[in-house]
Motif scaffolding. Structure first.
Motif, short mmCIF file in Angstrom:
data_model
loop_
_atom_site.label_atom_id
_atom_site.label_comp_id
_atom_site.label_asym_id
_atom_site.label_seq_id
_atom_site.Cartn_x
_atom_site.Cartn_y
_atom_site.Cartn_z
N GLN A 46 9.34 16.05 -19.03
CA GLN A 46 8.80 15.78 -18.11
C GLN A 46 9.42 14.58 -17.19
OE1 GLN A 46 8.54 11.45 -20.68
NE2 GLN A 46 7.45 10.98 -18.77
N ASN A 47 8.90 15.16 -15.89
CA ASN A 47 9.47 15.00 -14.46
C ASN A 47 8.49 13.35 -14.12
OD1 ASN A 47 10.31 17.51 -13.99
ND2 ASN A 47 7.82 18.04 -13.66
N PRO A 48 9.72 12.98 -13.92
CA PRO A 48 9.45 11.57 -13.25
C PRO A 48 8.46 11.36 -11.78
CG PRO A 48 11.64 11.65 -12.50
CD PRO A 48 11.85 13.35 -13.89
N TYR A 49 8.17 10.60 -11.31
CA TYR A 49 6.68 10.52 -10.25
C TYR A 49 7.58 9.47 -9.79
CZ TYR A 49 4.58 7.23 -12.49
OH TYR A 49 4.36 6.25 -13.61
N ALA A 50 7.24 9.99 -8.98
CA ALA A 50 7.19 9.29 -7.20
C ALA A 50 7.16 8.12 -7.31
CB ALA A 50 7.05 9.41 -5.97
N GLU A 51 6.26 7.65 -7.98
CA GLU A 51 6.35 5.71 -8.15
C GLU A 51 7.30 4.94 -8.56
OE1 GLU A 51 3.08 2.09 -8.70
OE2 GLU A 51 2.53 4.21 -8.96
N GLN A 52 7.76 5.87 -9.99
CA GLN A 52 9.13 5.30 -11.06
C GLN A 52 10.57 5.78 -10.26
OE1 GLN A 52 7.80 8.32 -13.91
NE2 GLN A 52 7.27 6.79 -15.42
N LEU A 53 10.34 6.62 -9.52
CA LEU A 53 11.63 6.67 -8.40
C LEU A 53 11.63 6.08 -7.46
CD1 LEU A 53 11.92 11.08 -8.26
CD2 LEU A 53 13.16 9.75 -10.03
N SER A 54 10.91 5.26 -6.24
CA SER A 54 10.53 4.72 -5.65
C SER A 54 11.51 3.17 -6.08
CB SER A 54 9.43 4.33 -4.51
OG SER A 54 10.00 3.38 -3.80
N PRO A 55 12.33 2.17 -5.26
CA PRO A 55 12.42 1.19 -5.61
C PRO A 55 12.47 -0.35 -5.01
CG PRO A 55 14.30 1.56 -4.05
CD PRO A 55 13.52 3.55 -3.88
N PHE A 56 11.03 0.20 -4.12
CA PHE A 56 9.77 -0.60 -3.67
C PHE A 56 9.44 -1.98 -4.81
CE2 PHE A 56 6.05 -2.49 -2.28
CZ PHE A 56 5.90 -2.83 -1.83
N ILE A 57 9.48 -3.08 -4.27
CA ILE A 57 9.23 -4.02 -5.36
C ILE A 57 8.13 -4.37 -5.74
CG2 ILE A 57 9.73 -6.38 -6.25
CD1 ILE A 57 13.08 -5.78 -4.92
N ASP B 21 3.81 0.32 4.82
CA ASP B 21 4.39 -0.76 5.64
C ASP B 21 5.99 -0.92 5.35
OD1 ASP B 21 2.04 -1.66 6.85
OD2 ASP B 21 1.82 -2.31 4.79
N ALA B 22 6.72 -0.01 4.49
CA ALA B 22 8.36 -0.21 4.02
C ALA B 22 8.87 0.79 3.31
CB ALA B 22 7.84 -1.18 2.40
N PRO B 23 8.60 2.06 5.00
CA PRO B 23 9.55 3.37 4.69
C PRO B 23 10.71 3.42 4.54
CG PRO B 23 9.37 2.71 7.55
CD PRO B 23 8.27 1.43 6.39
N ASN B 24 11.35 1.98 4.25
CA ASN B 24 13.10 2.88 3.64
C ASN B 24 12.48 2.66 1.83
OD1 ASN B 24 13.80 2.24 5.98
ND2 ASN B 24 14.32 0.18 5.59
N TYR B 25 11.52 2.97 1.74
CA TYR B 25 10.83 2.62 0.22
C TYR B 25 10.94 4.30 -0.11
CZ TYR B 25 12.88 -1.53 -0.12
OH TYR B 25 13.27 -3.13 -0.23
N ASP B 26 10.73 5.20 1.22
CA ASP B 26 9.70 6.26 0.72
C ASP B 26 10.83 7.30 -0.76
OD1 ASP B 26 7.66 5.77 2.97
OD2 ASP B 26 8.26 6.62 3.93
N SER B 27 9.60 7.72 -0.92
CA SER B 27 10.58 8.71 -1.70
C SER B 27 10.19 10.91 -2.15
CB SER B 27 10.80 8.12 -3.34
OG SER B 27 11.79 9.18 -4.33
N THR B 28 10.88 11.17 -2.51
CA THR B 28 10.10 12.52 -3.12
C THR B 28 11.17 13.15 -3.52
OG1 THR B 28 9.44 13.12 -0.72
CG2 THR B 28 9.34 15.20 -1.20
N ALA B 29 11.02 14.42 -4.89
CA ALA B 29 11.83 15.11 -5.60
C ALA B 29 11.53 16.05 -5.82
CB ALA B 29 11.76 13.78 -6.51
N TYR B 30 11.96 16.87 -5.75
CA TYR B 30 11.19 18.33 -6.56
C TYR B 30 11.80 18.87 -7.88
CZ TYR B 30 10.42 18.62 -1.33
OH TYR B 30 10.23 18.57 -0.37
N ARG C 248 0.94 -1.11 0.09
CA ARG C 248 0.50 -0.15 -0.06
C ARG C 248 0.73 1.04 0.24
NH1 ARG C 248 -1.83 1.65 6.17
NH2 ARG C 248 -0.33 0.41 7.38
N PHE C 249 0.18 2.63 -0.55
CA PHE C 249 0.96 3.71 -0.79
C PHE C 249 0.56 4.93 -0.67
CE2 PHE C 249 1.24 2.39 -5.38
CZ PHE C 249 0.94 3.51 -5.93
N ARG C 250 0.68 5.81 -1.04
CA ARG C 250 0.11 7.32 -1.12
C ARG C 250 0.78 7.98 -1.54
NH1 ARG C 250 -3.90 10.64 0.73
NH2 ARG C 250 -3.84 12.53 0.36
N GLN C 251 0.82 8.32 -2.92
CA GLN C 251 1.92 9.66 -3.79
C GLN C 251 0.87 11.02 -3.57
OE1 GLN C 251 3.66 7.78 -6.94
NE2 GLN C 251 2.63 10.23 -8.14
#
Length: 738
Positions: free
Chosen positions: A492-503, A454-463, A414-417
């Motif tokens: 075109q900016n990559p969005y956070a889900e693309q940047l996160s290494p979550f599998i 459930d996996a905070p190590n995969y959180d990602s933020t970009a500006y 589960r995630f929130r972007q």
């Protein structure tokens, strides 16, 4: 992987009844000082010089077609005029395309029409062509339009609809089978407009697919070897039910103020059953032959609720105006699945799980635009826009273990972007005689962030903060030669889900992001020449270059993963490096009169891709052509035929095969456009298919998708009611805000 998808032959009939009717245009005598004529007359020392306005011209990013100056379409309707606008095609059902693409917005008097598809068809097939001043075609909209469409067609009226009322209803039927009843109602007086539309449809579909795929890895000595071979057959059976309602309200208290609101409700739900038969051979890890079947049942639900508010204030009739816009939507997707995998080799075994996927997306956007003419030859525009978008996605999965379903933390996620954007633009347009200059500068800020509870190590933020410049130059001569040169940059900016290494794990593969993704920079350069003739049509040449740096592609790769204990395929986004499409277009339109045109369009370009490390590169010559014929006979029978061919195209490690088709149709109008009858034939020779190839260092795929796309459509429309038109004072002139 070889894939074949089969669908039943499609043939459907549309029956519709529309309540609105003949057009009554009252005689209006405008004041002499308020009427701008299409032909300007200059008296100089007893000599009269008449300068006619060109029927076709280019001004900045717009190509203009002066409908009011074309006598050959004055007895027709708006769809007849659109057929003669450069690059625009209208089929016999009223579907509009621009340069072959349906990604086009229809605007009326410089504002998005927000008409539903059926109401737009009724509008252009009923509105008299002599109620239109001009049609503006914009194939590369600048930042001021804030549109995601590839183009805009702006219909500028020399009249306004004073009062009308009509009601339409109909039913579409297909042998797939497919049934869609619909109803539409429009009411308008001099201040209020109500536009309502409702429909529902039921669809039952069946399909099958057959595929093969090979994966490669390394042996103990580092040599590349075949690790697995997969062969599968899939059969599905599903039904869909979709009710929907659309409402548009417009209030114009006076000539200087306009308020509008639109809202929509659309729901789609239905059951689905999928059965797969698979055979997999493993050559390295877990070597052996595996045979199993997969059965899953689901009951999907998709809810879509868009809405919007607009307000425009005109300070005068010369283009000085302020526009406020706010829009958003609520989208919810739900897909509960009951999944069973039953092994027969190497030994009997059943794997089962239940999943309850839910996704909610809520975007909200606001925009302010201000236009101010500083002289009769120039104006400047500026605007700001801001937006927020929140996305929640949850996919809990429970696996069957010892007869009990237990939560599977590895397969669940589960995630929130949350994304924010803020931007502004400044644009100037000035005419120096026949030469027009239009520079635009846009500044934008974008923030994207994702949180995995459930996996905070995969959180990602970009500006990101970046400028977007563009420049449009155009020049036209009195003999209707038109030249255009333009440059624009897009990012075109990559969005956070693309940047996160979550599998995200699936049964046979997985997907992940890439924290190293960079922005994609696109530079567009276009130069064109077009020559127009009133009694022939037009011929045009365009040269273009579209270069990208860091283009993002979704790559299919293969690697060993401990979760599976073997080599499996996975998808992830990567910056492929440098790429470009560079080539030219040729277009010709032959129109000896407003009721016949023959169009030919050809595109030839070089497609080039090269990775940053220069280890991979690909070059391909691509081409396409399209031929369209449209004519109107005896002022009531329209005939349309078209054919197109698209050659193979490519991205990194991926190629798409050629596709082509032939279509035709006709429509007849009777009783002063009160009755229309049409018949269409699509893909007459069953030629449409799609081949796809993937050839990466670790995965090879060959896929063919083909279905019986041949389709016959027929129907009729009845119209009753009343539309009253009132001539504007600015007949033949340029509308405010141009």
């Amino acid at each position: 992987m070889n894939t074949r998808i089969l669908f039943p032959t499609a043939a459907f009939v549309m029956l519709s009844v529309a309540v609105f009717a003949q057009v009554e245009i009252p005689e209006v005598k405008p004041k002499a000082d308020s009427l701008q004529m299409a032909v300007d007359t200059l008296l100089l020392e007893g000599i009269t010089i008449t300068a006619e306005r060109p029927l076709f011209s280019v001004e900045g990013e717009k190509t203009l077609y002066q409908v009011s100056d074309d006598p050959t379409v004055q007895g027709g309707v708006a769809s007849d005029a659109l057929q003669n606008a450069p690059g625009v095609s209208v089929d016999v059902e009223g579907n509009i395309t621009l340069r072959g693409t349906s990604s086009v917005e229809i605007w009326i008097n410089d504002q998005p029409s927000n008409l539903t598809e059926e109401n737009l068809k009724a509008y252009i097939q009923t509105l008299p062509a002599n109620a239109i001043d001009r049609i503006e075609v914009i194939t590369n909209p600048s930042a001021r339009y804030a549109t995601t469409a590839d183009g805009i067609i702006n219909i500028v009226m020399n009249t306004k609809i004073k009062r009308n009322e009509f009601f339409c209803f109909g039913t579409n039927v297909s042998s797939q089978p497919y049934v869609m009843p619909w109803a539409s109602y429009v009411w308008k007086n001099d201040k209020w407009t109500v536009n309502a539309y409702a429909n529902t449809y039921w669809y039952h579909g069946k399909g099958e697919a057959h595929s093969e795929k090979d994966l490669y890895g390394e042996d103990e000595e580092g040599n590349q070897v075949l690790t697995s071979h997969l062969k599968s057959s899939m059969f599905n059976n599903y039904a869909t039910y979709s009710p929907g309602v659309n409402l548009n309200l417009t209030y114009t208290p006076d000539k200087m103020n306009t308020f509008s609101l639109y809202a929509m409700f659309w729901d789609s739900f239905g059951p689905s059953e999928v059965r797969q038969e698979r055979e997999r051979i493993e050559y390295i890890e877990q070597s052996g032959e595996y045979k199993y079947s997969i059965e899953n049942k689901s009951n999907s639900n998709y809810l879509f609720l868009p809405y919007g508010l607009n307000y425009q204030h005109k300070f005068d009739e010369e283009g000085h105006n302020l526009t406020l816009r706010m829009n958003g939507s609520i989208t919810r997707s739900a897909l509960p699945i009951d999944y069973h995998k039953i092994y027969t080799l190497p030994s009997p075994y059943e794997r089962a799980f239940v999943m309850d996927y839910v996704s909610t997306n809520i975007p909200i956007n606001a925009r302010v635009d201000y236009n101010l003419p500083y002289s009769k030859n120039g104006e400047f525009g500026m605007g700001i826009n801001a937006g927020w978008e929140g996305k929640n996605e949850c996919s809990p999965l429970d696996s069957l273990a010892n007869g009990v379903y237990v939560h599977d933390s590895v397969m669940s996620y589960r995630f929130r972007q949350v994304d924010h954007h803020l931007g502004g633009y400044f644009q100037v347009r000035h005419r120096f005689g026949n030469f027009t200059v239009q520079p635009t500068l846009s500044l934008r800020y974008y923030r994207t962030g994702i949180v995995y509870p459930d996996a905070p190590n995969y959180d990602s933020t970009a500006y990101y903060f970046y400028p977007l410049p563009s420049l449009h130059l155009s020049y036209h001569t009195q003999s209707m030669h038109n030249f255009k040169l333009s440059y624009s940059m897009r990012i075109q900016n990559p969005y956070a889900e693309q940047l996160s290494p979550f599998i995200k794990f699936d049964e046979e593969s997985y997907a992940t992001g890439n924290p190293k993704l960079k922005q994609v920079f696109t530079h567009n350069i276009e130069a064109s020449w077009t020559k127009y003739w009133d009694d022939f049509g037009s011929v045009g040449l365009t040269g273009y270059y579209k270069g990208k740096q860091n283009e993002i592609n979704k790559i299919t790769d293969a690697a060993y993963h401990e979760h599976y204990g073997r080599v499996v395929s996975f998808n992830w986004p990567v910056n492929v490096g440098r790429s470009y499409n560079a080539g030219g277009e040729f277009n010709m339109m032959y129109r000896p009169n407003g009721m016949f045109n023959l169009r030919f369009y050809a595109n030839l370009y070089e497609s080039y891709i090269k990775t940053d490390d220069a280890l991979e590169s690909s070059e391909m010559l691509c081409y396409s052509f399209r031929l369209n014929l449209w004519t109107k006979l005896w002022d009531r029978l329209e005939v349309h035929a078209s054919a197109y061919y698209n050659s193979p195209t490519q991205t990194l490690f991926w190629k798409k095969g050629a596709n082509y088709s032939v279509d035709c149709g006709m429509r007849a109008d009777f009783f002063d456009h009160k009755l229309s009858v049409f018949v269409n034939g699509y893909d007459l020779f069953g030629l449409l298919k799609q081949d796809t190839y993937i050839d990466s260092p670790t995965v090879t795929v060959s896929e063919t998708s083909r279905y019986n796309s041949s389709c016959v459509c027929a129907g009729f429309t009845l119209r009753f009611g009343n539309i009253e038109l009132e001539n504007e004072a600015q007949n033949g002139g340029e509308a405010a805000g141009q």
